[in-house]
Design a protein around this motif. Structure first.
Motif, short mmCIF file in Angstrom:
data_model
loop_
_atom_site.label_atom_id
_atom_site.label_comp_id
_atom_site.label_asym_id
_atom_site.label_seq_id
_atom_site.Cartn_x
_atom_site.Cartn_y
_atom_site.Cartn_z
N LEU A 28 0.45 118.47 -88.27
CA LEU A 28 -0.06 119.80 -87.88
C LEU A 28 -1.11 119.67 -86.78
N ILE A 29 -1.94 118.64 -86.87
CA ILE A 29 -3.03 118.51 -85.88
C ILE A 29 -2.44 118.31 -84.47
N PRO A 30 -1.55 117.32 -84.26
CA PRO A 30 -0.94 117.21 -82.93
C PRO A 30 -0.11 118.44 -82.54
N ALA A 195 6.92 123.65 -89.82
CA ALA A 195 7.71 124.75 -89.25
C ALA A 195 6.95 126.07 -89.39
N ASP A 196 6.32 126.28 -90.55
CA ASP A 196 5.57 127.53 -90.75
C ASP A 196 4.42 127.66 -89.74
N TYR A 197 3.79 126.54 -89.43
CA TYR A 197 2.69 126.57 -88.43
C TYR A 197 3.26 126.98 -87.07
N MET A 201 2.89 130.46 -84.54
CA MET A 201 2.55 130.46 -83.10
C MET A 201 3.60 131.22 -82.28
N GLY A 202 4.66 131.67 -82.94
CA GLY A 202 5.70 132.41 -82.22
C GLY A 202 6.99 131.62 -82.04
N ALA A 203 7.09 130.43 -82.63
CA ALA A 203 8.33 129.64 -82.51
C ALA A 203 9.42 130.25 -83.39
N LYS A 204 10.66 129.95 -82.99
CA LYS A 204 11.80 130.46 -83.78
C LYS A 204 12.49 129.27 -84.43
N ILE A 205 12.29 129.14 -85.74
CA ILE A 205 12.84 127.98 -86.47
C ILE A 205 13.48 128.48 -87.76
N GLU A 206 14.68 128.04 -88.01
CA GLU A 206 15.34 128.38 -89.28
C GLU A 206 15.84 127.11 -89.95
N GLY A 207 15.77 127.10 -91.28
CA GLY A 207 16.39 126.01 -92.04
C GLY A 207 15.46 124.84 -92.35
N ALA A 208 14.17 124.91 -91.98
CA ALA A 208 13.27 123.80 -92.32
C ALA A 208 13.22 123.65 -93.84
N GLY A 209 13.33 122.41 -94.32
CA GLY A 209 13.42 122.19 -95.77
C GLY A 209 14.86 121.98 -96.19
N THR A 210 15.81 122.21 -95.26
CA THR A 210 17.22 121.88 -95.53
C THR A 210 17.61 120.78 -94.54
#
Ligand code: EPU
Length: 417
Positions: A28-30, A195-197, A201-210
């Motif tokens: 998360l920091i980087p 992914a939630d972080y 910030m406005g990113a579009k990510i689906e399926g993290a955790g799968t």
């Protein structure tokens, strides 16, 4: 150099509060540098890996404010710069600056990362993924130069479900053009946290955790906010401690769901364990059954809990088999445990433990982070005094360990030598 001195064999009772997950915080920091603004990360563990990453952010001209467990990271004046060997080598997670800087600046110069000596630890899966996104990668001795005119989303298949590569490729692709699909992605809970972080910030990510993550690139990202999820490895370590010397030891502020591979094993062994919504209460029992364990990617039995678990196997009544499948060199704790009275035989990446053994204190050396935590558990279980050298390894990943254990009745001191 720091040394830990433990006077063992005292029952531990009370509550240990678990901090934020090291392996999430260190990504998360980087990741913060992908946003142009002041991002906030809450529940950051107070570990030396955190400080090492803050030092790298400073090299990149970012401003960082630390207020207890909250970090505010201002990336508005970021200036791209070489991440030198001294800083990069301090920890594994320095390599997340590869994905994050490539994403934001399209140019990165960084030395190879460090981290625990638990195997060869190549980064070919990360590099192949960066190349698939359009980056050119040059290796000069120990230095990597990653550059791209632009990054273009694509399908990336990971040959192994690498945690680090999954995160690094998410970081590199959130600002790429078009759609990236990471196939055979790692499924660790930490990946959802990252992914939630990025989504904040406005990113579009689906399926993290799968095992299939889809990232649709956006033009830029604004400041984000996240709370680091509870550290399932710190929690697992102290839960095992409860099975060794606990008397209603409560491990609190956790997601028991993330610990099911461990807690089901502990139940099989006959532990006295109660699982509640956000805590687990555990006590030592008279006799534990032996068991067989094979480490696997999430949600399998975590490799990072294998070493603390080795101590519990020494107390089980019979022969237990253990197989490590993620790292080639994760048995560094065994010579020390045997010196303390354990009966463990190692063959390659597997071991056989015959228990129960009476452990006795003596002088031992922490060879890596989790191997070191195993020695802490052994010291707290053993009769007499245990002296652990090279405690710095342990402080990379266990926040306030002396304070947390003292609060529940342990006799433990860390001193500078
Ligand atoms: N691998 C490759 N090539 C790559 C990447 C990985 O061959 O490009 C191999 C590794 O050598 C290893 C396996 O794949 O054999 C798994 O590696 P992975 O990339 O999943 O591990 P990592 O991201 O380097 C993280 C944690 C480790 C934890 C592993 C597995 C961080 C900073 N580290 O490492 O944590 O053991 O995932 O869960 O997140 C620890 O906390 O003590 C620790 C070592």
């Amino acid at each position: 150099m720091k040394q830990m001195i433990i006077e063992g064999n005292h029952p531990l009772t009370g509550t240990i509060h678990i901090g934020g997950a090291k392996n999430s915080a260190v990504a998360l920091i980087p990741a913060s540098i992908l946003a142009n603004g002041v991002s906030t990360i809450q529940n950051v563990p107070n570990i030396s890996d955190r400080d090492a990453l803050i030092d790298i952010l400073k090299i990149l001209n970012c401003e960082v404010k630390v207020d207890k467990d909250v970090l505010k990271i201002d990336t508005r004046n970021l200036k791209n710069a070489l991440i030198d060997e001294e800083h990069s080598k301090k920890l594994r997670a320095s390599y997340y600056f590869m994905g994050a800087l490539l994403g934001r600046e399209k140019y990165v110069e960084i030395y190879i990362p460090g981290g625990c000596n638990i195997g060869a630890r190549p980064i070919d899966i990360h590099i192949d993924g960066f190349k698939a996104l359009g980056a050119k990668v040059t290796i000069e001795g120990n230095k990597y130069i990653l550059e791209a005119d632009k990054l273009i989303g694509t399908d990336i298949y990971l040959r192994f479900q690498s945690v680090g590569a999954t995160i690094n490729l998410m970081l590199a692709s959130v600002l790429a053009e078009g759609k990236t699909v990471i196939h055979n992605a790692a499924k660790e809970a930490e990946i959802e946290n990252i992914a939630d972080y990025l989504i904040s910030m406005g990113a579009k990510i689906e399926g993290a955790g799968t095992d299939e993550i889809t990232i649709t690139g956006v033009k830029n990202l604004h400041e984000g906010k996240i709370r680091v999820l509870p550290d399932r490895i710190e929690a697992g370590t102290y839960i095992i401690l409860g099975a060794l010397v606990g008397k209603n030891l409560c491990i609190k502020d956790i997601y028991p769901k993330h610990l099911e591979a461990l807690t089901s094993k502990l139940k099989d062994m006959g532990s006295d364990i109660t699982i509640n919504k956000d805590n687990i209460v555990i006590s030592k029992v008279e006799s534990l059954l032996p068991t067989n364990i094979k480490t696997l990617v999430y949600p399998g039995f975590p490799t990072d809990i294998g070493q603390p678990m080795a101590v519990l196997l020494t107390q089980a009544n019979g022969t237990s088999l253990f197989e490590e499948t993620i790292w080639e060199n994760r048995m560094g704790h065994v010579p020390s445990l045997n010196k303390m009275g354990a009966n463990i035989t190692v063959k390659g990446t597997s071991s056989m433990t015959i228990g129960p053994s009476k452990l006795h204190g003596c002088e031992v050396v922490a060879t890596d982070l989790r191997g070191g935590s195993a020695l802490v558990l052994a010291g707290l279980t053993a009769t007499g005094t245990t002296i652990i050298n090279d405690v710095e390894h342990i402080l990379r990943g266990y926040e306030d360990i002396e304070e947390k254990l003292t609060k529940v009745g342990a006799k433990i001191k860390i001193k500078e030598i």
